[in-house]
Design a protein around this motif. Structure first.
Motif, PDB file in Angstrom:
ATOM      1  N   GLN A   1       0.840  -1.200   0.000  1.00  0.00           N
ATOM      2  CA  GLN A   1       0.000   0.000   0.000  1.00  0.00           C
ATOM      3  C   GLN A   1       0.873   1.247   0.000  1.00  0.00           C
ATOM      4  O   GLN A   1       1.895   1.307   0.681  1.00  0.00           O
ATOM      5  N   ASN A   2       0.486   2.248  -0.767  1.00  0.00           N
ATOM      6  CA  ASN A   2       1.234   3.501  -0.823  1.00  0.00           C
ATOM      7  C   ASN A   2       0.895   4.414   0.353  1.00  0.00           C
ATOM      8  O   ASN A   2      -0.117   4.229   1.042  1.00  0.00           O
ATOM      9  N   ALA A   3       1.723   5.420   0.563  1.00  0.00           N
ATOM     10  CA  ALA A   3       1.530   6.346   1.683  1.00  0.00           C
ATOM     11  C   ALA A   3       0.195   7.068   1.611  1.00  0.00           C
ATOM     12  O   ALA A   3      -0.404   7.386   2.643  1.00  0.00           O
TER      13      ALA A   3
ATOM     14  N   THR B   1       0.996   6.468   7.048  1.00  0.00           N
ATOM     15  CA  THR B   1       0.538   7.833   7.313  1.00  0.00           C
ATOM     16  C   THR B   1      -0.920   7.868   7.746  1.00  0.00           C
ATOM     17  O   THR B   1      -1.506   8.952   7.887  1.00  0.00           O
ATOM     18  N   GLY B   2      -1.517   6.693   7.929  1.00  0.00           N
ATOM     19  CA  GLY B   2      -2.892   6.627   8.403  1.00  0.00           C
ATOM     20  C   GLY B   2      -3.939   6.749   7.321  1.00  0.00           C
ATOM     21  O   GLY B   2      -5.127   6.935   7.619  1.00  0.00           O
ATOM     22  N   LYS B   3      -3.556   6.624   6.055  1.00  0.00           N
ATOM     23  CA  LYS B   3      -4.500   6.777   4.946  1.00  0.00           C
ATOM     24  C   LYS B   3      -5.032   5.420   4.488  1.00  0.00           C
ATOM     25  O   LYS B   3      -4.311   4.426   4.471  1.00  0.00           O
ATOM     26  N   SER B   4      -6.304   5.390   4.101  1.00  0.00           N
ATOM     27  CA  SER B   4      -6.917   4.182   3.563  1.00  0.00           C
ATOM     28  C   SER B   4      -7.114   4.327   2.053  1.00  0.00           C
ATOM     29  O   SER B   4      -6.936   5.412   1.482  1.00  0.00           O
ATOM     30  N   GLY B   5      -7.523   3.229   1.415  1.00  0.00           N
ATOM     31  CA  GLY B   5      -7.809   3.275  -0.015  1.00  0.00           C
ATOM     32  C   GLY B   5      -8.930   4.235  -0.347  1.00  0.00           C
ATOM     33  O   GLY B   5      -8.950   4.843  -1.423  1.00  0.00           O
TER      34      GLY B   5
ATOM     35  N   TRP C   1      -3.101   2.270  -4.248  1.00  0.00           N
ATOM     36  CA  TRP C   1      -2.196   1.314  -4.879  1.00  0.00           C
ATOM     37  C   TRP C   1      -1.959   1.710  -6.331  1.00  0.00           C
ATOM     38  O   TRP C   1      -2.858   2.229  -7.002  1.00  0.00           O
ATOM     39  N   GLY C   2      -0.748   1.464  -6.804  1.00  0.00           N
ATOM     40  CA  GLY C   2      -0.435   1.592  -8.214  1.00  0.00           C
ATOM     41  C   GLY C   2      -0.423   0.213  -8.834  1.00  0.00           C
ATOM     42  O   GLY C   2      -0.504  -0.801  -8.129  1.00  0.00           O
ATOM     43  N   TYR C   3      -0.310   0.156 -10.149  1.00  0.00           N
ATOM     44  CA  TYR C   3      -0.290  -1.154 -10.810  1.00  0.00           C
ATOM     45  C   TYR C   3       0.897  -1.980 -10.331  1.00  0.00           C
ATOM     46  O   TYR C   3       0.767  -3.128  -9.916  1.00  0.00           O
ATOM     47  N   ASN C   4       2.087  -1.384 -10.375  1.00  0.00           N
ATOM     48  CA  ASN C   4       3.295  -2.061  -9.922  1.00  0.00           C
ATOM     49  C   ASN C   4       3.621  -1.638  -8.496  1.00  0.00           C
ATOM     50  O   ASN C   4       3.344  -0.499  -8.099  1.00  0.00           O
ATOM     51  N   PRO C   5       4.205  -2.510  -7.705  1.00  0.00           N
ATOM     52  CA  PRO C   5       4.590  -2.139  -6.336  1.00  0.00           C
ATOM     53  C   PRO C   5       5.455  -0.886  -6.330  1.00  0.00           C
ATOM     54  O   PRO C   5       6.438  -0.787  -7.062  1.00  0.00           O
ATOM     55  N   GLY C   6       5.065   0.103  -5.547  1.00  0.00           N
ATOM     56  CA  GLY C   6       5.816   1.347  -5.468  1.00  0.00           C
ATOM     57  C   GLY C   6       5.409   2.383  -6.487  1.00  0.00           C
ATOM     58  O   GLY C   6       5.825   3.541  -6.402  1.00  0.00           O
ATOM     59  N   GLY C   7       4.590   1.990  -7.469  1.00  0.00           N
ATOM     60  CA  GLY C   7       4.134   2.947  -8.475  1.00  0.00           C
ATOM     61  C   GLY C   7       3.076   3.873  -7.921  1.00  0.00           C
ATOM     62  O   GLY C   7       2.416   3.571  -6.917  1.00  0.00           O
TER      63      GLY C   7
ATOM     64  N   VAL D   1      -7.541  -0.877   6.701  1.00  0.00           N
ATOM     65  CA  VAL D   1      -6.233  -1.138   6.091  1.00  0.00           C
ATOM     66  C   VAL D   1      -5.625   0.214   5.754  1.00  0.00           C
ATOM     67  O   VAL D   1      -6.031   0.876   4.798  1.00  0.00           O
ATOM     68  N   ARG D   2      -4.658   0.628   6.543  1.00  0.00           N
ATOM     69  CA  ARG D   2      -4.117   1.976   6.404  1.00  0.00           C
ATOM     70  C   ARG D   2      -2.605   1.967   6.235  1.00  0.00           C
ATOM     71  O   ARG D   2      -1.913   1.067   6.710  1.00  0.00           O
ATOM     72  N   SER D   3      -2.146   2.971   5.545  1.00  0.00           N
ATOM     73  CA  SER D   3      -0.712   3.125   5.307  1.00  0.00           C
ATOM     74  C   SER D   3      -0.030   3.651   6.563  1.00  0.00           C
ATOM     75  O   SER D   3      -0.686   3.957   7.568  1.00  0.00           O
TER      76      SER D   3
END
Length: 411
Positions: A139-141, A179-183, A145-151, A175-177
């Motif tokens: 999961q991103n900050a 930084t406390g962010k969700s999808g 989510w991006g297509y590729n991990p880290g994208g 499900v949080r990053s």
């Protein structure tokens, strides 16, 4: 899940809504099987699975389970066998017996689609948990989510992952990053405000190069289902009190994102009953897959009032498209029928469920005699969702390879 969730682009470098696709895949054409790739017997579709094997298999299994069909064991085994030890899935692995390594192109869309499918068929809790764990780890900050991990996060990928988490036993909002962010926060950040007029409520795929959000029907349809947490097979929703874009704090909630996105989509559908392809030079060409996804999204959020005519249009016009595009396309139409309360076994005279079954191994059990598999199998293609093909193509060029996956077509 988007998922996808199904018109392609004319050239490898033509970008629409943040995605590009190879010229060979333009306008819904499916790639012929490569001489170097043997289509596994457990896989649905007859075309080269390099770009979308896991995606089309996942949609096929979810669609079958939704309509009371028990998939063939070898179809489920094939999908489960594509999983890497860390839980991730690539679009296709020709040698599943070979361990994945750092070069294996795992991606969020294939993983999320497979999680949804394996959760639907049951008995695969281990693989589902491993897949969900991989998704949470990547999961991103910003919560997405991006297509590729880290994208960079995008609307389509975030939406299909939310669908996967909702079917894996997780609570997507929790499900949080770091930084406390969700999808849901990521989707809210990609939503156009109501002040954008006819584009108000739409989701962007990603901000453009100038940081501006541009309405994208494909990302919107996926985002609506992601906000609902429904996965690919959404249930029919209830009519809201008002069919208008809602501003304020409500617009940032999951229900608000879904409602406003559906309002945007129904306004698009009301113009022509279908969504147009963005293929250059084809201004009046319908995008069948995106239309099906939009119908599903609107029905799941707003009920069937605004989907009756677009669904009837699909019944009349989308059958040849599905036959040529293959299993994922049949699945998209089945999802549209399911969400609108229609019978996918009588889709303008076509039994979509039987047609889907014939693109792969005979199911273990089915509701109708036509599902026995005695009829000649369809030579349909992959039904690939071309925004995934585009994203993966861009990533693959950098690695010196061509790989791709899902659904989802552009408006």
């Amino acid at each position: 899940m988007n998922i996808r969730r199904s018109a392609a682009l004319v050239a490898a470098t033509v970008v629409i809504g943040g995605a590009a696709a190879p010229a060979a895949l333009a306008d819904g054409a499916s790639p012929s099987a490569s001489p170097k790739v043997t289509v596994p017997s457990g896989l649905y579709g007859t075309t080269d699975p390099t770009y979308d094997g896991v995606w089309r298999q996942s949609l096929a299994l979810v669609a079958q389970e939704t309509e009371g069909v028990k998939p063939a064991a070898k179809a489920v085994d094939w999908l489960a066998g594509q999983q890497c030890e860390d839980g991730g899935f690539a679009a296709f692995r020709a040698e599943p017996g070979k361990a994945c390594d750092a070069k294996t192109p795992v991606d969020s869309n294939s993983t999320a689609a497979a999680v949804q499918a394996l959760a639907a068929v049951g008995g695969r809790e281990g693989e589902v948990t491993k897949g969900a764990t991989w998704l949470k780890k990547n999961q991103n900050a910003d919560g997405g989510w991006g297509y590729n991990p880290g994208g960079a996060s995008d609307g389509n990928s975030t939406a299909v992952v939310l669908g996967a988490l909702s079917t894996s036993g997780d609570e997507p909002a929790e499900v949080r990053s770091g930084t406390g962010k969700s999808g849901f926060d990521a989707l809210a950040g990609l939503t156009l405000p109501c002040s954008e007029g006819k584009n108000g409520g739409a989701l962007a795929y990603q901000p453009d190069k100038k940081g501006k959000l541009v309405a994208n029907a494909d990302a919107t349809a996926a985002g609506v289902l992601g906000a609902l947490g429904s996965g690919f097979a959404a249930e029919k929703g209830d009519a809201p009190d008002a069919y208008t874009c809602e501003s304020g704090d409500t617009a940032k909630t999951p229900d608000g994102i879904a409602h406003n996105g559906a309002v945007y989509l129904q306004n698009q559908l009301s113009t022509h009953l279908y969504l147009k392809s963005q293929l250059a030079g084809a201004e009046d060409q319908p995008d069948y897959g995106n239309t099906a996804d939009a119908v599903t999204a609107v029905a799941a959020t707003e009920g069937i009032k605004y989907t009756k005519d677009p669904y009837a249009w699909l019944e009349k016009n989308a059958q040849d498209w599905a036959k040529g595009a293959g299993p994922a396309a049949y699945a998209q139409l089945i999802f549209a029928a399911h969400a609108t309360g229609n019978d996918p076994r009588d889709f303008g005279g076509t039994d979509l469920v039987s047609a889907l079954n014939r693109t792969g191994p005979d199911p273990a059990s089915a509701k109708s005699a036509a599902d026995s598999g005695d009829e000649k199998k369809d030579d349909g293609g992959s039904g690939v969702s071309w925004w995934i093909v585009g994203v993966m193509f861009i990533a693959a060029v950098g690695a010196g390879i061509l790989i791709s996956g899902r659904k989802k077509q552009q408006k």
